[in-house]
Enzyme design. Structure first.
Site, PDB file in Angstrom:
ATOM      1  N   CYS A  88       0.839  -1.205   0.000  1.00 25.23           N
ATOM      2  CA  CYS A  88       0.000   0.000   0.000  1.00 25.23           C
ATOM      3  C   CYS A  88       0.874   1.255   0.000  1.00 25.23           C
ATOM      4  CB  CYS A  88      -0.994  -0.031   1.157  1.00 25.23           C
ATOM      5  SG  CYS A  88      -2.314   1.180   0.978  1.00 25.23           S
ATOM      6  N   HIS A 196      -3.797  -4.658   0.361  1.00 23.78           N
ATOM      7  CA  HIS A 196      -3.182  -5.160   1.585  1.00 23.78           C
ATOM      8  C   HIS A 196      -3.246  -6.685   1.589  1.00 23.78           C
ATOM      9  CE1 HIS A 196      -2.564  -1.468   3.932  1.00 23.78           C
ATOM     10  NE2 HIS A 196      -3.581  -1.002   3.222  1.00 23.78           N
ATOM     11  N   GLU A 198      -2.100  -8.652   3.702  1.00 30.03           N
ATOM     12  CA  GLU A 198      -2.341  -9.105   5.079  1.00 30.03           C
ATOM     13  C   GLU A 198      -3.797  -8.894   5.502  1.00 30.03           C
ATOM     14  OE1 GLU A 198      -1.187  -6.306   4.174  1.00 30.03           O
ATOM     15  OE2 GLU A 198      -1.470  -4.726   5.647  1.00 30.03           O
TER      16      GLU A 198
END
Lengths: 218, 270
Positions: A88, A196, A198
């Site tokens: 990001c 993202h 994650e």
């Protein structure tokens, strides 16, 4: 330092703590992907890492200010071919500059310039930030994006990368405009994901596993 | 554009009698009911296809906040989808510690009303994308408002309230959300005091008015009783729809809700 980092048989990935990002999820995601993760705010630690992750939550100007002490070592690591993944804001910092941070009258704030180009803001009628789950379209085969073409990933951003070299674009996503969801430098060792990983469920974990595999092979 | 609409389970966290974090769900005209362990619930909803979680700290007391941060850490360790945390966030330091615990966004309500600069400061330090401004709107039909909408022949305005709607601020919600956007909010979380716990559907005139007023993503909350209510609120411009009790009490699953939306032309991640 996590306990597993003492285990030399696993791949060690350093997550750069420049004071802004959401390090926890990125760390756990990488651990789940098989890496032993060290979170560090000491630029010297970069020299020992097999792979480096620049996490990303925050504003460009603030991010670059905070990442300032890491600049020289990050650039050196990239030159040595150490795999680097920017997430990001961390991806946007890989580029040369950003429209987001143009200090009144002093020109653009300098990015790391590992992927030449500029970050620009969404223009048009779409809502900004681009926030939510959107589809990945893989533009060229690359180990980082194996198995994720057509899957959904989670994005939260108001700016997107415009690399000078279109070959740097590995995957795209459409939001009023087609923008790079994944970039890579010419050497194929510095990567960025605008989404993202994650926070993108199984799809995101797949990307992190792909990254850890790339690190393990380097 | 293939950006999907988000279906978000809301998890209200409070301390149980042993001081442990627990999920409570409001039932209309009744007390809050214990419905489970927050981390377990988050895992279950993740598997069911939730697009995001919203965790609200009901007490927002000092102990509550500490416990909440533990819960946030627990969820961030186990579940890899976005997490918004709200309740008692008053300072930039509160924002920072919540994000560092693993939250992706913070939801600020009273803290922003008391000191609107918090939005500006938070957005500058951490980026607009993690600053969610939450508003508890209440319909009023007197002449004190600035913006009126017609609801079934009656002219109403929406007042921003605090303390769960018990206290009015006199502020017109539409003016407030516009200010929040100007100050750098990244998303607006809209609750309706009138619909909260009713299961009669979202306050559609409110959601539509807010969606028209700002160009930020809108999370609609309060009043969801069935999947069709989500379709209705997406149709008036919401980007995300939040529900608590229909999911917590297994009246509808997240899967069947998303399937219903998909079959009815709403883009969702399946």
């Amino acid at each position: 330092m996590s306990q597993q980092s003492l285990d030399r048989t696993t791949t060690s990935v350093m997550v750069v703590d420049y004071g802004l990002g959401n390090l926890r999820s990125a760390t756990r995601g990488l651990e789940r992907a098989g890496a032993s993760v060290t979170i560090s705010d000491d630029p010297a630690d970069l020299r020992d890492a097999d792979g480096i992750v620049l996490p990303g939550v925050g504003a460009f100007g603030e991010g670059m200010d905070n990442a300032g002490p890491f600049r020289a070592d990050l650039v050196a690591a990239a030159e040595e071919g150490v795999p680097i993944l920017g997430i990001c804001l961390g991806m946007q910092m890989l580029l040369t500059s950003s429209e987001e941070a143009n200090r009144e009258g002093q020109g653009d704030v300098e990015g790391l310039d590992l992927v030449p180009g500029r970050n620009v803001r969404f223009t048009g009628t779409q809502k900004v930030p681009h926030m939510g789950w959107n589809e990945l379209s893989v533009e060229r085969p690359h180990p980082l994006v194996e198995g994720v073409d057509g899957e959904y990933a989670y994005f939260v951003h108001s700016y997107y990368a415009e690399p000078d070299d279109t070959d740097a674009v590995v995957a795209t996503t459409e939001y009023g405009v087609e923008f790079p969801a994944v970039v890579a430098n010419e050497a194929g060792t510095v990567f960025g994901t605008q989404f993202h990983p994650e926070k993108s469920g199984e799809t995101g974990l797949r990307v992190l596993r792909n990254f850890v595999n790339i690190v393990a092979e380097e | 554009m293939t950006l999907t609409k988000r279906v978000i389970p809301c998890i209200d966290v409070d301390l149980d009698e042993d001081g442990e974090a627990a999920v409570y769900t409001g039932v209309q005209f009744e007390e809050l009911k214990y419905t489970g362990d927050p981390v377990e619930m988050a895992k279950r909803y993740n598997e069911a296809g939730a697009d995001e979680f919203v965790f609200l700290d009901i007490t927002a007391s000092a102990e509550g906040r500490e416990t909440m941060l533990d819960v946030v850490e627990g969820v961030a360790d186990e579940v890899f989808i976005p997490l918004t945390v709200g309740g008692g966030i008053r300072t930039v330091a509160d924002i920072k510690e919540t994000l560092r615990a693993g939250a992706d966004k913070v939801s600020i309500n009273t803290g922003a009303i008391e000191r609107p600069e918090l939005i500006t400061e938070g957005a500058k330090a951490f980026g607009s994308q993690c600053i969610v401004v939450s508003v508890d709107a209440r319909r009023r039909s007197d002449d004190q408002g600035e913006n009126y909408v017609d609801v079934d022949g009656e002219s109403v305005w929406f007042e921003a309230t605090v303390k769960g709607g018990r206290e009015g601020t006199g502020m017109d919600v539409l003016e407030w959300v516009e200010e929040a956007e100007r100050r750098g909010a990244g998303e607006i979380f809209v609750n309706s005091i009138d619909r909260d716990g009713t299961k009669d559907g979202y306050d559609l005139p409110l959601m539509e008015a807010v969606a028209k007023r700002v160009s930020l993503p809108i999370i609609a909350s309060s009043g969801c009783g069935e999947p069709e209510h989500m379709k209705d609120v997406f149709d008036v411009g919401a980007d995300a729809a939040l529900a608590a009790s229909i999911f917590h009490f297994d009246e509808y699953s997240i899967e069947e809700t998303k399937r219903y939306l998909d079959e009815n032309g709403i883009p969702v991640r399946l």
